[in-house]
Design an enzyme around this catalytic site. Structure first.
Site, PDB file in Angstrom:
ATOM      1  N   HIS A  99      70.027   5.970  88.535  1.00  0.00           N
ATOM      2  CA  HIS A  99      70.672   4.936  87.711  1.00  0.00           C
ATOM      3  C   HIS A  99      70.509   3.550  88.351  1.00  0.00           C
ATOM      4  O   HIS A  99      69.633   3.364  89.196  1.00  0.00           O
ATOM      5  CB  HIS A  99      72.140   5.295  87.449  1.00  0.00           C
ATOM      6  CG  HIS A  99      72.311   6.721  87.012  1.00  0.00           C
ATOM      7  ND1 HIS A  99      71.833   7.196  85.815  1.00  0.00           N
ATOM      8  CD2 HIS A  99      72.871   7.796  87.661  1.00  0.00           C
ATOM      9  CE1 HIS A  99      72.111   8.499  85.716  1.00  0.00           C
ATOM     10  NE2 HIS A  99      72.724   8.886  86.826  1.00  0.00           N
TER      11      HIS A  99
ATOM     12  N   GLU B  34      72.854  16.752  93.184  1.00  0.00           N
ATOM     13  CA  GLU B  34      74.165  16.296  92.695  1.00  0.00           C
ATOM     14  C   GLU B  34      75.128  16.520  93.859  1.00  0.00           C
ATOM     15  O   GLU B  34      75.511  17.647  94.162  1.00  0.00           O
ATOM     16  CB  GLU B  34      74.593  17.100  91.470  1.00  0.00           C
ATOM     17  CG  GLU B  34      73.666  16.996  90.269  1.00  0.00           C
ATOM     18  CD  GLU B  34      73.852  15.719  89.463  1.00  0.00           C
ATOM     19  OE1 GLU B  34      74.545  14.789  89.948  1.00  0.00           O
ATOM     20  OE2 GLU B  34      73.294  15.644  88.347  1.00  0.00           O
TER      21      GLU B  34
END
Length: 304
Positions: free
Chosen positions: A100, A269
């Site tokens: 991101h 993650e």
């Protein structure tokens, strides 16, 4: 000599006697001539003037050795054990993709356009998730990437980042894969945090499924995934996920970063930002450094 007055023989004799007397007086005043000293080496250094006291030799300060940085695992330094200057990742290129970007949310039209991910069309990027208090995934990802980059460089690696700050939008997920592929990295890690159910805890390591472009690296990527899982379990308090994947591992065939890779790569993650216990860890700079040190250990183990 040409021209001028020539002295008579008697005058020449008297001049020679006077010169000899002057030479005798000078010899008595100065003492005996010093004995010649042997010259050693290729050339003799210029000495002091006759009669001057000898000058002491100038001290040459020892050149200090550069400090050996502490080993991030807390164990005795690998560089010290292998000899000063030895670095385990010398000659290795590592790709880091901090997921991101900080301004993705303000650029919805850009991040929303579709790109080919190797299997289907997907969005250029997303905003990522955040904790209940508003700490963003983009910020977490970039912080961990910065720590990891510093550790990797200290151990000799060349590091390629897909973004160099947390301001701006993108780049798109397909472009991120291209950046790392074009750098010819030997290993790459996509850094993320999840936005799972609030009751769920833990990390998950995502590995690619063979789809054509990545066929040659899926086996190595699976080995990298297991090194990352082992390092996180051994070096951090974050458990393997209890809601996503199996024992901290899952295969994905719908992500551009994994589908388009041509180098061994995983996506991590690091925890669940929507879980209160995980969020306390993920927002801690100390824990972010521990994650980075665990990832460093996994890369070193994989390369070796």
């Amino acid at each position: 000599m040409t021209g001028g007055h020539r002295p008579t023989p008697g005058q020449r004799g008297r001049l020679r006697l006077a010169a000899a007397a002057v030479a005798g007086l000078l010899a008595a005043a100065c003492g005996p001539a010093p004995a010649s000293q042997p010259v050693t080496g290729a050339a003799a250094a210029p000495g002091p003037a006759a009669g001057a006291p000898p000058r002491p030799a100038a001290a040459i300060p020892a050149r200090p050795r550069p400090p050996v940085p502490p080993d991030p695992s807390g164990s005795p330094s690998r560089a010290g054990a292998a000899g000063r200057g030895a670095r385990p990742l010398a000659g290795t290129t590592v790709g880091i993709d901090p997921g991101h970007n900080g301004d993705n949310g303000a650029n919805q039209s850009f991040i929303g356009h579709l790109v080919w991910n190797g299997a289907e069309m997907e969005s250029c990027d997303t905003t990522g998730t955040q904790t209940e208090s508003g700490y963003t995934e983009a910020r977490f990802n970039f912080n961990v990437a910065g720590y990891l980059r510093a550790y990797l460089r200290r151990d000799g690696a060349r590091v390629v980042m897909t973004r160099d700050g947390n301001r701006g939008a993108g780049p798109c997920v397909n472009r991120r894969a291209q950046i790392i592929n074009q750098a010819h990295a030997q290993v790459a890690i996509d850094i993320h945090a999840d936005g799972g159910p609030s009751w769920g805890r833990g990390f998950t390591v995502l590995e690619p499924v063979a789809d054509g472009p990545n066929d040659k690296v899926t086996g190595a990527s699976a080995r990298l995934a297991r090194e990352v899982r082992s390092a996180l379990l051994a070096r951090t308090p974050m458990p393997a996920s209890d809601y996503y994947g199996q024992a901290g591992l899952i295969s994905r065939d719908d992500l551009a970063g994994l589908n388009l890779t041509r180098v061994p790569k995983i996506l991590i993650e690091c925890g669940n930002m929507r879980n209160a216990a995980d969020a306390r860890l993920l927002t801690s700079p100390g824990f972010q450094r521990r994650i980075a040190r665990a990832l460093l250990a996994a890369v070193v183990a994989f390369v070796r």
